[in-house]
Scaffold this motif. Sequence first.
Motif, PDB file in Angstrom:
ATOM      1  N   LEU A  34      13.114  -0.807  -3.098  1.00 54.55           N
ATOM      2  CA  LEU A  34      12.695  -0.936  -4.493  1.00 54.55           C
ATOM      3  C   LEU A  34      11.915   0.295  -4.952  1.00 54.55           C
ATOM      4  N   ALA A  35      11.059   0.809  -4.077  1.00 56.44           N
ATOM      5  CA  ALA A  35      10.277   1.994  -4.443  1.00 56.44           C
ATOM      6  C   ALA A  35      11.187   3.181  -4.716  1.00 56.44           C
ATOM      7  N   ARG A  36      12.184   3.376  -3.875  1.00 55.99           N
ATOM      8  CA  ARG A  36      13.092   4.507  -4.047  1.00 55.99           C
ATOM      9  C   ARG A  36      14.014   4.329  -5.250  1.00 55.99           C
ATOM     10  N   HIS A  37      14.142   3.110  -5.724  1.00 55.83           N
ATOM     11  CA  HIS A  37      14.952   2.872  -6.920  1.00 55.83           C
ATOM     12  C   HIS A  37      14.102   2.842  -8.190  1.00 55.83           C
ATOM     13  N   GLY A  38      12.831   3.214  -8.067  1.00 58.69           N
ATOM     14  CA  GLY A  38      12.043   3.440  -9.263  1.00 58.69           C
ATOM     15  C   GLY A  38      11.021   2.392  -9.619  1.00 58.69           C
ATOM     16  N   TRP A  39      10.642   1.520  -8.670  1.00 56.76           N
ATOM     17  CA  TRP A  39       9.632   0.517  -8.992  1.00 56.76           C
ATOM     18  C   TRP A  39       8.353   1.195  -9.466  1.00 56.76           C
ATOM     19  N   GLN A  40       7.829   0.739 -10.595  1.00 57.41           N
ATOM     20  CA  GLN A  40       6.620   1.311 -11.169  1.00 57.41           C
ATOM     21  C   GLN A  40       5.406   0.495 -10.721  1.00 57.41           C
ATOM     22  N   ALA A  41       4.613   1.082  -9.849  1.00 58.25           N
ATOM     23  CA  ALA A  41       3.431   0.399  -9.321  1.00 58.25           C
ATOM     24  C   ALA A  41       2.475   0.051 -10.457  1.00 58.25           C
ATOM     25  N   ARG A  46       0.827  -1.209   0.000  1.00 57.19           N
ATOM     26  CA  ARG A  46       0.000   0.000   0.000  1.00 57.19           C
ATOM     27  C   ARG A  46       0.860   1.257   0.000  1.00 57.19           C
ATOM     28  N   LYS A  47       1.946   1.234   0.757  1.00 62.31           N
ATOM     29  CA  LYS A  47       2.795   2.420   0.879  1.00 62.31           C
ATOM     30  C   LYS A  47       3.725   2.616  -0.322  1.00 62.31           C
ATOM     31  N   THR A  48       4.156   1.535  -0.937  1.00 69.79           N
ATOM     32  CA  THR A  48       5.216   1.643  -1.946  1.00 69.79           C
ATOM     33  C   THR A  48       4.798   1.206  -3.340  1.00 69.79           C
ATOM     34  N   GLY A  49       3.746   0.419  -3.457  1.00 67.75           N
ATOM     35  CA  GLY A  49       3.372  -0.122  -4.759  1.00 67.75           C
ATOM     36  C   GLY A  49       4.128  -1.368  -5.148  1.00 67.75           C
ATOM     37  N   VAL A  50       5.024  -1.844  -4.276  1.00 66.53           N
ATOM     38  CA  VAL A  50       5.804  -3.046  -4.569  1.00 66.53           C
ATOM     39  C   VAL A  50       5.018  -4.272  -4.121  1.00 66.53           C
ATOM     40  N   PRO A  51       4.723  -5.212  -5.021  1.00 66.16           N
ATOM     41  CA  PRO A  51       3.931  -6.386  -4.638  1.00 66.16           C
ATOM     42  C   PRO A  51       4.620  -7.228  -3.576  1.00 66.16           C
ATOM     43  N   GLY A  52       3.827  -7.804  -2.703  1.00 64.12           N
ATOM     44  CA  GLY A  52       4.382  -8.641  -1.652  1.00 64.12           C
ATOM     45  C   GLY A  52       5.160  -9.817  -2.187  1.00 64.12           C
ATOM     46  N   ARG A  53       4.736 -10.390  -3.307  1.00 60.28           N
ATOM     47  CA  ARG A  53       5.435 -11.553  -3.853  1.00 60.28           C
ATOM     48  C   ARG A  53       6.862 -11.211  -4.257  1.00 60.28           C
ATOM     49  N   ILE A  54       7.096  -9.965  -4.688  1.00 60.74           N
ATOM     50  CA  ILE A  54       8.444  -9.535  -5.060  1.00 60.74           C
ATOM     51  C   ILE A  54       9.306  -9.366  -3.814  1.00 60.74           C
ATOM     52  N   VAL A  87      10.301 -11.010 -22.124  1.00 59.44           N
ATOM     53  CA  VAL A  87      10.151  -9.571 -22.312  1.00 59.44           C
ATOM     54  C   VAL A  87       9.967  -8.987 -20.919  1.00 59.44           C
ATOM     55  N   VAL A  88      10.886  -8.131 -20.523  1.00 57.52           N
ATOM     56  CA  VAL A  88      10.861  -7.592 -19.163  1.00 57.52           C
ATOM     57  C   VAL A  88      10.522  -6.107 -19.200  1.00 57.52           C
ATOM     58  N   THR A  89      10.097  -5.608 -18.059  1.00 56.45           N
ATOM     59  CA  THR A  89       9.718  -4.202 -17.914  1.00 56.45           C
ATOM     60  C   THR A  89      10.836  -3.452 -17.171  1.00 56.45           C
ATOM     61  N   PRO A  90      10.704  -2.139 -17.032  1.00 61.05           N
ATOM     62  CA  PRO A  90      11.707  -1.414 -16.230  1.00 61.05           C
ATOM     63  C   PRO A  90      11.840  -1.931 -14.803  1.00 61.05           C
ATOM     64  N   ASN A  91      10.788  -2.565 -14.286  1.00 61.77           N
ATOM     65  CA  ASN A  91      10.880  -3.102 -12.921  1.00 61.77           C
ATOM     66  C   ASN A  91      11.925  -4.206 -12.810  1.00 61.77           C
ATOM     67  N   PHE A  92      12.174  -4.918 -13.888  1.00 57.43           N
ATOM     68  CA  PHE A  92      13.230  -5.929 -13.880  1.00 57.43           C
ATOM     69  C   PHE A  92      14.572  -5.293 -13.547  1.00 57.43           C
ATOM     70  N   TYR A  93      14.811  -4.116 -14.104  1.00 58.74           N
ATOM     71  CA  TYR A  93      16.094  -3.444 -13.880  1.00 58.74           C
ATOM     72  C   TYR A  93      16.147  -2.786 -12.505  1.00 58.74           C
ATOM     73  N   VAL A  94      14.994  -2.530 -11.900  1.00 58.27           N
ATOM     74  CA  VAL A  94      14.987  -2.118 -10.493  1.00 58.27           C
ATOM     75  C   VAL A  94      15.459  -3.280  -9.625  1.00 58.27           C
ATOM     76  N   LEU A  95      15.015  -4.491  -9.947  1.00 56.89           N
ATOM     77  CA  LEU A  95      15.497  -5.669  -9.219  1.00 56.89           C
ATOM     78  C   LEU A  95      17.003  -5.828  -9.388  1.00 56.89           C
ATOM     79  N   LYS A  96      17.514  -5.482 -10.556  1.00 61.97           N
ATOM     80  CA  LYS A  96      18.964  -5.561 -10.764  1.00 61.97           C
ATOM     81  C   LYS A  96      19.717  -4.525  -9.930  1.00 61.97           C
ATOM     82  N   ASP A  97      19.055  -3.435  -9.551  1.00 63.16           N
ATOM     83  CA  ASP A  97      19.706  -2.493  -8.643  1.00 63.16           C
ATOM     84  C   ASP A  97      19.996  -3.144  -7.295  1.00 63.16           C
ATOM     85  N   TYR A  98      19.182  -4.117  -6.924  1.00 58.82           N
ATOM     86  CA  TYR A  98      19.395  -4.821  -5.653  1.00 58.82           C
ATOM     87  C   TYR A  98      20.603  -5.739  -5.755  1.00 58.82           C
ATOM     88  N   ASN A  99      20.787  -6.348  -6.909  1.00 56.32           N
ATOM     89  CA  ASN A  99      21.933  -7.228  -7.156  1.00 56.32           C
ATOM     90  C   ASN A  99      22.163  -7.231  -8.661  1.00 56.32           C
TER      91      ASN A  99
END
Length: 406
Positions: free
Chosen positions: A229-236, A115-123, A302-314
């Motif tokens: 993830l939210a601060r690194h640009g995750w797109q809700a 709710r606060k960040t838009g990042v799904p719980g499964r991620i 085919v990945v979205t920009p959120n894939f590259y947000v995950l790459k910011d983590y590792n």
Amino acid sequence: MFSLLLTLALALPAWAQDRQQIERQFQSWLEQTIWPEAQRTGVSRRTFDAAVEGVRLNWELPDLVVPGQKAQVPTRQRQAEFGAPSRYFSGVETDAAVGRQMAQQHARALAEAERKTGVPGRIVLGIWGRESAYGRAKIPHNAVQVLATKGFMSTRAAYFTDELLAALQILERGQAPAGTLRSSWAGALGQPQFMPSNVLEHAADGDGDRRADIWTSEADTIASIANYLARHGWQAGRDWGFEVVVPDTVSCALEGPDQGRRIADWAAAGVRRVSGKPFPDNEKNKDGFLMMPAGRHGPAFVVTPNFYVLKDYNMSDLYALYVGHVGDRIAYGMGDFEGRWRDPGRLMRSDIARMQQGLERLGHDVGGVDGLPGFKTRRSIGRWQEATGRTPTCFPDRAVIDALAR
């Protein structure tokens, strides 16, 4: 006999010849360089002394470089066997099974973080499982020793020096549990395995006690991962990506975050989801990127920009893919990828590095000679194969290496 012993001694690495002298330099560095910098960031002498008491260089860490010496790739790394991408996913079923249990146990915290960040719980669960087995993994090292060793003599000394200073600030603020601050071999902390600077910047309070405790609080761990993830640009509202079938008419050399197209355009070119379902309507007019971690020798996406947000983590394609895949298995009960990994045969990282050098000599940008076939190396292989009349696979195998590593 004396000359033979002298020759053997000179052949030893510099740190093997006089570790005691280097240790003395290290202790002087802590006192004369790190302490003044730590003091400027608000660290007290009491905190500093307690943190560095008994700390000595850890010679077992990777990528160490003696001050004044040139960095060299260790022989064991040059000769290490290249791990086929399929091996990376060996733990996915276990992480998903435990993740489903965690989804039930921590449903409230996961929902609040989303709710606060838009990042799904499964991620969030995918990262938590990969990083620390949902907090169950043993964190073995003294973080100050790791960060100090690598700050004093590693290939990324400036980076680890900054992380050491951040770790000292964490101790000064009392953010960590009492006792020795524990970390991975790279200095990562707590259940999310944050580097110290990320603890300072992204650790969040998820349980309402006004503390951000990523060591013992599951709710804070969940909130912190989502906050990062939210601060690194995750797109809700967007997914991380979709497994697809890429027809031969679409070049595997089109892979990469700099070659994006509207997802509708990929579909018009013949790229289709393995499920047979159309791409979601809310994704069709947004950018997607081809990602083929094993070229034509494995699943494609085919990945979205959120894939590259995950790459910011590792910074690993396989890491981001693992997290997204575990998350899908947790939430949707999905099974293995439809695409099948093909074993490229027994390859050494040194083989791939020599192949990368061959591609560089031909003018290709492989993203650095490191013995790891990232997307720039994969698509360079494909472009070379296309230019030389070969069937493009965009992945190293013995034939490709033999042709390029000369």
